[in-house]
Design a protein around this motif. Structure first.
Motif, PDB file in Angstrom:
ATOM      1  N   GLU A  69      -0.423  -0.341 -10.902  1.00  0.00           N
ATOM      2  CA  GLU A  69      -1.112  -1.609 -10.796  1.00  0.00           C
ATOM      3  C   GLU A  69      -0.608  -2.840 -10.484  1.00  0.00           C
ATOM      4  O   GLU A  69       0.693  -2.660 -10.384  1.00  0.00           O
ATOM      5  CB  GLU A  69      -1.792  -1.760 -12.018  1.00  0.00           C
ATOM      6  CG  GLU A  69      -2.873  -0.863 -12.778  1.00  0.00           C
ATOM      7  CD  GLU A  69      -3.289  -0.951 -13.994  1.00  0.00           C
ATOM      8  OE1 GLU A  69      -2.796  -2.094 -14.728  1.00  0.00           O
ATOM      9  OE2 GLU A  69      -4.130  -0.360 -14.474  1.00  0.00           O
ATOM     10  N   LEU A  70      -1.189  -3.741  -9.915  1.00  0.00           N
ATOM     11  CA  LEU A  70      -0.368  -5.058  -9.489  1.00  0.00           C
ATOM     12  C   LEU A  70       0.083  -5.777 -10.829  1.00  0.00           C
ATOM     13  O   LEU A  70      -0.685  -5.705 -11.742  1.00  0.00           O
ATOM     14  CB  LEU A  70      -1.452  -5.808  -8.570  1.00  0.00           C
ATOM     15  CG  LEU A  70      -2.022  -5.534  -7.306  1.00  0.00           C
ATOM     16  CD1 LEU A  70      -2.979  -6.594  -6.799  1.00  0.00           C
ATOM     17  CD2 LEU A  70      -0.948  -5.117  -6.275  1.00  0.00           C
TER      18      LEU A  70
ATOM     19  N   SER B 212      -6.221 -10.698   1.262  1.00  0.00           N
ATOM     20  CA  SER B 212      -5.678  -9.456   1.452  1.00  0.00           C
ATOM     21  C   SER B 212      -4.692  -9.366   2.585  1.00  0.00           C
ATOM     22  O   SER B 212      -3.518  -9.176   2.480  1.00  0.00           O
ATOM     23  CB  SER B 212      -6.799  -8.584   2.243  1.00  0.00           C
ATOM     24  OG  SER B 212      -6.300  -7.437   2.498  1.00  0.00           O
TER      25      SER B 212
ATOM     26  N   GLY C 200     -11.611  -6.226  -6.346  1.00  0.00           N
ATOM     27  CA  GLY C 200     -11.790  -5.640  -7.684  1.00  0.00           C
ATOM     28  C   GLY C 200     -11.156  -6.795  -8.730  1.00  0.00           C
ATOM     29  O   GLY C 200     -11.689  -6.776  -9.637  1.00  0.00           O
ATOM     30  N   ILE C 201      -9.968  -7.180  -8.360  1.00  0.00           N
ATOM     31  CA  ILE C 201      -9.417  -8.369  -9.005  1.00  0.00           C
ATOM     32  C   ILE C 201     -10.265  -9.424  -9.428  1.00  0.00           C
ATOM     33  O   ILE C 201     -10.520  -9.881 -10.506  1.00  0.00           O
ATOM     34  CB  ILE C 201      -8.037  -8.664  -8.422  1.00  0.00           C
ATOM     35  CG1 ILE C 201      -6.930  -7.687  -8.479  1.00  0.00           C
ATOM     36  CG2 ILE C 201      -7.423 -10.053  -9.280  1.00  0.00           C
ATOM     37  CD1 ILE C 201      -5.619  -7.921  -7.773  1.00  0.00           C
TER      38      ILE C 201
ATOM     39  N   CYS D  71       0.773  -1.068  -0.127  1.00  0.00           N
ATOM     40  CA  CYS D  71      -0.048  -0.102   0.076  1.00  0.00           C
ATOM     41  C   CYS D  71       0.982   1.173   0.169  1.00  0.00           C
ATOM     42  O   CYS D  71       0.416   2.334  -0.518  1.00  0.00           O
ATOM     43  CB  CYS D  71      -0.800  -0.067   1.006  1.00  0.00           C
ATOM     44  SG  CYS D  71      -2.034  -1.121   1.356  1.00  0.00           S
TER      45      CYS D  71
ATOM     46  N   SER E 100      -1.955 -10.565  -9.273  1.00  0.00           N
ATOM     47  CA  SER E 100      -3.274 -10.630  -9.565  1.00  0.00           C
ATOM     48  C   SER E 100      -3.467 -12.182  -9.888  1.00  0.00           C
ATOM     49  O   SER E 100      -4.669 -12.758  -9.418  1.00  0.00           O
ATOM     50  CB  SER E 100      -3.623 -10.029 -10.997  1.00  0.00           C
ATOM     51  OG  SER E 100      -3.592  -8.565 -10.646  1.00  0.00           O
TER      52      SER E 100
ATOM     53  N   HIS F  84      -1.724   5.667  -6.483  1.00  0.00           N
ATOM     54  CA  HIS F  84      -3.029   5.300  -6.879  1.00  0.00           C
ATOM     55  C   HIS F  84      -2.763   4.836  -8.385  1.00  0.00           C
ATOM     56  O   HIS F  84      -3.715   4.584  -9.015  1.00  0.00           O
ATOM     57  CB  HIS F  84      -3.825   6.622  -6.588  1.00  0.00           C
ATOM     58  CG  HIS F  84      -4.412   6.579  -5.491  1.00  0.00           C
ATOM     59  ND1 HIS F  84      -5.330   5.874  -4.698  1.00  0.00           N
ATOM     60  CD2 HIS F  84      -3.984   7.427  -4.383  1.00  0.00           C
ATOM     61  CE1 HIS F  84      -5.788   6.354  -3.626  1.00  0.00           C
ATOM     62  NE2 HIS F  84      -4.824   7.174  -3.370  1.00  0.00           N
TER      63      HIS F  84
ATOM     64  N   THR G  19      -4.239  -6.370 -17.509  1.00  0.00           N
ATOM     65  CA  THR G  19      -4.758  -4.909 -17.518  1.00  0.00           C
ATOM     66  C   THR G  19      -4.967  -4.350 -18.918  1.00  0.00           C
ATOM     67  O   THR G  19      -4.502  -4.975 -19.883  1.00  0.00           O
ATOM     68  CB  THR G  19      -3.329  -3.940 -17.078  1.00  0.00           C
ATOM     69  OG1 THR G  19      -2.267  -4.164 -17.915  1.00  0.00           O
ATOM     70  CG2 THR G  19      -3.012  -4.191 -15.607  1.00  0.00           C
TER      71      THR G  19
ATOM     72  N   SER H 258     -10.148  -3.917  -1.006  1.00  0.00           N
ATOM     73  CA  SER H 258     -10.856  -3.502  -2.165  1.00  0.00           C
ATOM     74  C   SER H 258     -10.252  -3.909  -3.511  1.00  0.00           C
ATOM     75  O   SER H 258     -10.821  -4.161  -4.273  1.00  0.00           O
ATOM     76  CB  SER H 258     -11.049  -1.802  -1.906  1.00  0.00           C
ATOM     77  OG  SER H 258      -9.812  -1.569  -1.952  1.00  0.00           O
ATOM     78  N   THR H 259      -8.903  -4.132  -3.368  1.00  0.00           N
ATOM     79  CA  THR H 259      -8.013  -4.214  -4.494  1.00  0.00           C
ATOM     80  C   THR H 259      -8.200  -6.086  -4.881  1.00  0.00           C
ATOM     81  O   THR H 259      -8.533  -6.137  -6.109  1.00  0.00           O
ATOM     82  CB  THR H 259      -6.666  -4.232  -4.345  1.00  0.00           C
ATOM     83  OG1 THR H 259      -6.481  -2.779  -4.038  1.00  0.00           O
ATOM     84  CG2 THR H 259      -5.759  -4.652  -5.494  1.00  0.00           C
TER      85      THR H 259
ATOM     86  N   ILE I 192      -2.371  -6.717   0.661  1.00  0.00           N
ATOM     87  CA  ILE I 192      -2.843  -5.595  -0.310  1.00  0.00           C
ATOM     88  C   ILE I 192      -4.372  -5.572   0.265  1.00  0.00           C
ATOM     89  O   ILE I 192      -5.056  -6.458   0.903  1.00  0.00           O
ATOM     90  CB  ILE I 192      -3.078  -6.079  -1.796  1.00  0.00           C
ATOM     91  CG1 ILE I 192      -3.734  -7.625  -1.775  1.00  0.00           C
ATOM     92  CG2 ILE I 192      -1.589  -6.382  -2.278  1.00  0.00           C
ATOM     93  CD1 ILE I 192      -3.858  -8.061  -3.348  1.00  0.00           C
TER      94      ILE I 192
END
Length: 65
Positions: A17-18, A40, A52-53, A9, A23, A14, A65, A48-49, A45
């Motif tokens: 990307e991972l 997490s 999202g993945i 983090c 991922s 922002h 990506t 939320s990440t 990580i």
């Protein structure tokens, strides 16, 4: 002298990307029935990440990506 941080983090910001490897690791843990919270914690990580993945993978079938 700066110290090396192990917290993703703090390193990510922002705009980054991972990696596909990270991922893919998230998806691997998900397929092994790990919860978003567990993934997490294991990968250090944000939840939320992770969420999202997984959502992107379910919708598109890829983590690219």
């Amino acid at each position: 002298m700066q110290t090396v941080s192990t917290n993703i983090c703090e390193r990510m910001g922002h705009s980054q990307e991972l990696s596909e490897l990270k991922s893919g690791t998230v998806i691997g843990f998900y397929l092994c029935n790990k919860s978003i919270h567990e993934i997490s914690l294991l990968l250090n990580i944000p939840r939320s990440t992770v969420s999202g993945i997984i959502t992107k993978w379910k919708q598109l079938g890829t983590t690219a990506t």
